[in-house]
Design an enzyme around this catalytic site. Structure first.
Site, PDB file in Angstrom:
ATOM      1  N   LYS A  13       0.823  -1.217   0.000  1.00 49.78           N
ATOM      2  CA  LYS A  13       0.000   0.000   0.000  1.00 49.78           C
ATOM      3  C   LYS A  13       0.854   1.263   0.000  1.00 49.78           C
ATOM      4  CE  LYS A  13      -2.225  -1.055   3.761  1.00 49.78           C
ATOM      5  NZ  LYS A  13      -1.719  -2.417   4.017  1.00 49.78           N
ATOM      6  N   ARG A  88      -9.300   1.608   8.481  1.00 47.03           N
ATOM      7  CA  ARG A  88      -8.954   0.224   8.794  1.00 47.03           C
ATOM      8  C   ARG A  88     -10.157  -0.564   9.323  1.00 47.03           C
ATOM      9  NH1 ARG A  88      -3.283  -0.488   9.217  1.00 47.03           N
ATOM     10  NH2 ARG A  88      -2.134   1.472   9.177  1.00 47.03           N
ATOM     11  N   ARG A 127      11.864  -7.519   5.501  1.00 43.49           N
ATOM     12  CA  ARG A 127      11.898  -6.050   5.483  1.00 43.49           C
ATOM     13  C   ARG A 127      12.908  -5.502   6.487  1.00 43.49           C
ATOM     14  NH1 ARG A 127       6.399  -2.632   5.992  1.00 43.49           N
ATOM     15  NH2 ARG A 127       6.258  -3.730   7.999  1.00 43.49           N
ATOM     16  N   ARG A 160      11.817  -4.785  12.235  1.00 42.61           N
ATOM     17  CA  ARG A 160      10.791  -4.498  13.228  1.00 42.61           C
ATOM     18  C   ARG A 160      10.349  -5.773  13.931  1.00 42.61           C
ATOM     19  NH1 ARG A 160       6.407  -0.957   9.987  1.00 42.61           N
ATOM     20  NH2 ARG A 160       5.127  -2.509  11.062  1.00 42.61           N
ATOM     21  N   ARG A 171      -0.944 -10.657  12.728  1.00 38.99           N
ATOM     22  CA  ARG A 171      -1.410  -9.414  12.114  1.00 38.99           C
ATOM     23  C   ARG A 171      -2.396  -9.699  10.982  1.00 38.99           C
ATOM     24  NH1 ARG A 171       3.966  -6.499  10.401  1.00 38.99           N
ATOM     25  NH2 ARG A 171       2.564  -4.880   9.609  1.00 38.99           N
TER      26      ARG A 171
END
Length: 221
Positions: A13, A88, A127, A160, A171
């Protein structure tokens, strides 16, 4: 033109919405960036948000909506904007519709980035984020020139905590419970379009551009 980007964590996104914003010259608005900017600028809303953030609590929808309301009065949004990752939840979508109704600026298009679970895990688990400037890299897809050093500011890169595989799966469960119902919400409004985003980012952007041009033939590539 006013566009919302939806999709699970790792769908792309942020990447796609920023690239599209540059291509068609629209304001890119991320509520995460908006929160951080208000806190950094020590605005009255930022001070309220900081109280929640320092406790590890979620910032109330009403506060985020108020920040967004102020942002949408700025000059760079007069021709439209792109919302990245917001709303969201159904409650946020309803608040957004009320806000945009008052401003007489309804959403034109909602783009959902469809992504497979395997691709999401591969993207997020690899990531790397710069501690200094926040730029994202990827261990295999977009590695830095120097190991664990940002190409742009030479800051230190890190992974992270929520990009570990077990956390990613959690998630995804939360996304499916809270955010996926938005697809039906916008489908009923006849604003929802889907783009498969498993592939190369440039090809995904091309498909998004075709979709945007189909909805607005004044948009130039």
């Amino acid at each position: 033109m006013r566009i919302i980007f939806l999709g699970p964590p790792g769908a792309g996104k942020g990447t796609q919405s920023k690239q599209l914003a540059k291509k068609i010259n629209l304001a890119h608005i991320s509520t995460g960036d908006l929160l951080r900017q208000n806190v950094a600028d020590a605005t009255a809303l930022g001070a309220q948000a900081k109280e929640y953030m320092t406790k590890g609590a979620l910032v109330p929808d009403s506060l985020v909506t108020e920040m967004l309301s102020k942002r949408l009065t700025q000059q760079d949004t007069k021709d439209g904007f792109i919302l990245d990752g917001y709303p969201r939840t159904i409650a946020q979508a309803e608040s957004l519709d009320k806000l945009l109704g008052r401003l007489n600026t309804p959403i034109d298009l909602v783009i959902n980035l469809d992504t497979s679970d395997a691709v999401i895990i591969q993207r997020l688990s690899g990531r790397l984020v710069c501690k200094k400037c926040g730029f994202n890299f990827h261990i295999t897809n977009m590695p830095p020139k120097k190991s664990m050093i940002c190409d742009h500011c030479q800051g230190e890169l890190y992974q992270r905590a929520d990009d570990k595989e077990d956390t990613i799966r959690k998630r995804m469960v939360v996304y499916n419970q809270e955010t996926a119902p938005l697809l039906d919400y916008y489908k009923k409004q006849e604003k929802l379009s889907r783009v498969l985003s498993d592939g190369d980012a440039a090809k995904v952007l091309d498909e998004i551009m075709r979709l945007v041009q189909h909805h607005d033939d004044t948009v130039k590539a």
